[in-house]
Scaffold this motif. Structure first.
Motif, mmCIF file in Angstrom:
data_model
loop_
_atom_site.group_PDB
_atom_site.id
_atom_site.type_symbol
_atom_site.label_atom_id
_atom_site.label_comp_id
_atom_site.label_asym_id
_atom_site.label_seq_id
_atom_site.Cartn_x
_atom_site.Cartn_y
_atom_site.Cartn_z
ATOM 1 N N UNK A 29 0.847 -1.197 0.000
ATOM 2 C CA UNK A 29 0.000 0.000 0.000
ATOM 3 C C UNK A 29 0.882 1.246 0.000
ATOM 4 N N UNK A 30 0.258 2.399 -0.180
ATOM 5 C CA UNK A 30 1.001 3.651 -0.102
ATOM 6 C C UNK A 30 1.556 3.856 1.306
ATOM 7 N N UNK A 31 0.831 3.402 2.332
ATOM 8 C CA UNK A 31 1.355 3.460 3.702
ATOM 9 C C UNK A 31 2.624 2.620 3.833
ATOM 10 N N UNK A 32 2.651 1.457 3.165
ATOM 11 C CA UNK A 32 3.856 0.624 3.173
ATOM 12 C C UNK A 32 5.017 1.354 2.503
ATOM 13 N N UNK A 33 4.731 2.018 1.392
ATOM 14 C CA UNK A 33 5.762 2.784 0.687
ATOM 15 C C UNK A 33 6.300 3.890 1.585
ATOM 16 N N UNK A 34 5.403 4.570 2.283
ATOM 17 C CA UNK A 34 5.847 5.632 3.188
ATOM 18 C C UNK A 34 6.765 5.067 4.271
ATOM 19 N N UNK A 35 6.427 3.906 4.809
ATOM 20 C CA UNK A 35 7.281 3.296 5.843
ATOM 21 C C UNK A 35 8.652 2.915 5.283
ATOM 22 N N UNK A 36 8.685 2.415 4.058
ATOM 23 C CA UNK A 36 9.962 2.118 3.392
ATOM 24 C C UNK A 36 10.794 3.392 3.304
ATOM 25 N N UNK A 37 10.154 4.482 2.936
ATOM 26 C CA UNK A 37 10.857 5.760 2.800
ATOM 27 C C UNK A 37 11.327 6.289 4.150
ATOM 28 N N UNK A 38 10.488 6.181 5.172
ATOM 29 C CA UNK A 38 10.866 6.631 6.515
ATOM 30 C C UNK A 38 12.089 5.855 7.001
ATOM 31 N N UNK A 39 12.081 4.534 6.830
ATOM 32 C CA UNK A 39 13.209 3.711 7.266
ATOM 33 C C UNK A 39 14.477 4.048 6.487
ATOM 34 N N UNK A 40 14.348 4.241 5.178
ATOM 35 C CA UNK A 40 15.511 4.603 4.364
ATOM 36 C C UNK A 40 16.037 5.968 4.769
ATOM 37 N N UNK A 41 15.151 6.914 5.012
ATOM 38 C CA UNK A 41 15.555 8.263 5.399
ATOM 39 C C UNK A 41 16.326 8.243 6.720
ATOM 40 N N UNK A 42 15.855 7.459 7.673
ATOM 41 C CA UNK A 42 16.566 7.350 8.957
ATOM 42 C C UNK A 42 17.964 6.796 8.749
ATOM 43 N N UNK A 43 18.068 5.773 7.930
ATOM 44 C CA UNK A 43 19.364 5.152 7.645
ATOM 45 C C UNK A 43 20.312 6.120 6.938
ATOM 46 N N UNK A 44 19.754 6.977 6.089
ATOM 47 C CA UNK A 44 20.551 7.891 5.268
ATOM 48 C C UNK A 44 20.769 9.249 5.915
ATOM 49 N N UNK A 46 18.521 11.683 6.309
ATOM 50 C CA UNK A 46 17.796 12.734 5.593
ATOM 51 C C UNK A 46 16.377 12.791 6.143
ATOM 52 N N UNK A 47 15.722 13.911 5.934
ATOM 53 C CA UNK A 47 14.310 14.060 6.295
ATOM 54 C C UNK A 47 13.487 13.939 5.016
ATOM 55 N N UNK A 48 12.268 13.477 5.151
ATOM 56 C CA UNK A 48 11.388 13.395 3.983
ATOM 57 C C UNK A 48 10.067 14.096 4.263
#
Length: 151
Positions: A29-44, A46-48
């Motif tokens: 879902x789009x919520x799943x995509x957002x969580x993928x982005x949040x996790x990647x942003x934390x690792x990198x 960066x803020x999203x």
């Protein structure tokens, strides 16, 4: 130090992920995509700013808001990829690094989906790797921002 902001902008029908043609777009879902982005942003480090709209004008306005606010744009423009010169103009005007993302491989689909106006403004395009393409795009943008900061 405040982490750099990357706008994650999603176009029409992406709110229907998980329901719309799962054989093409998968079950995430789009919520799943957002969580993928949040996790990647934390690792990198960066803020999203993660958004989705079905409206072309709203998407163009969001792109324009990025000038002076964000350091890069990750965009899945949905069907506006193939139709929106206005979106291309906005992406060009903000003069930020843009990575275009598509969940499906647009080059293996209908002929009309193989042309992207947005690609003309993008430093790179990720397509056909499913929702994991978002994390890859964020990684690329974080690298680009880091390279800019080192200059």
């Amino acid at each position: 130090m405040t982490p750099p902001l990357i706008a994650v902008l999603n176009g029409p029908n992406l709110n229907m992920l998980g329901l719309r043609e799962p054989a093409i777009y998968g079950r995430a879902t789009l919520d799943d995509v957002e969580q993928i982005c949040v996790q990647a942003a934390e690792r990198l480090d960066v803020a999203i700013d993660f958004r989705q709209t079905n409206g072309e004008g709203e998407l163009v306005s969001w792109v324009q808001e990025c000038r002076g606010r964000a350091r890069g744009i990750l965009i899945n423009p949905g069907a506006y990829t193939h139709t929106s010169i206005a979106l291309l103009d906005a992406l060009t005007a903000v003069a930020l690094p843009v990575v275009e993302v598509h969940i499906s491989n647009i080059h293996r689909r209908e002929e009309f989906r193989r042309h992207s106006y947005v690609s003309q403004a993008a430093v790179g395009v990720i397509c056909g790797l499913g929702v994991r393409g978002y994390a890859l795009a964020l990684t690329a943008l974080a690298d680009i921002i880091m390279d800019e900061d080192e200059r």
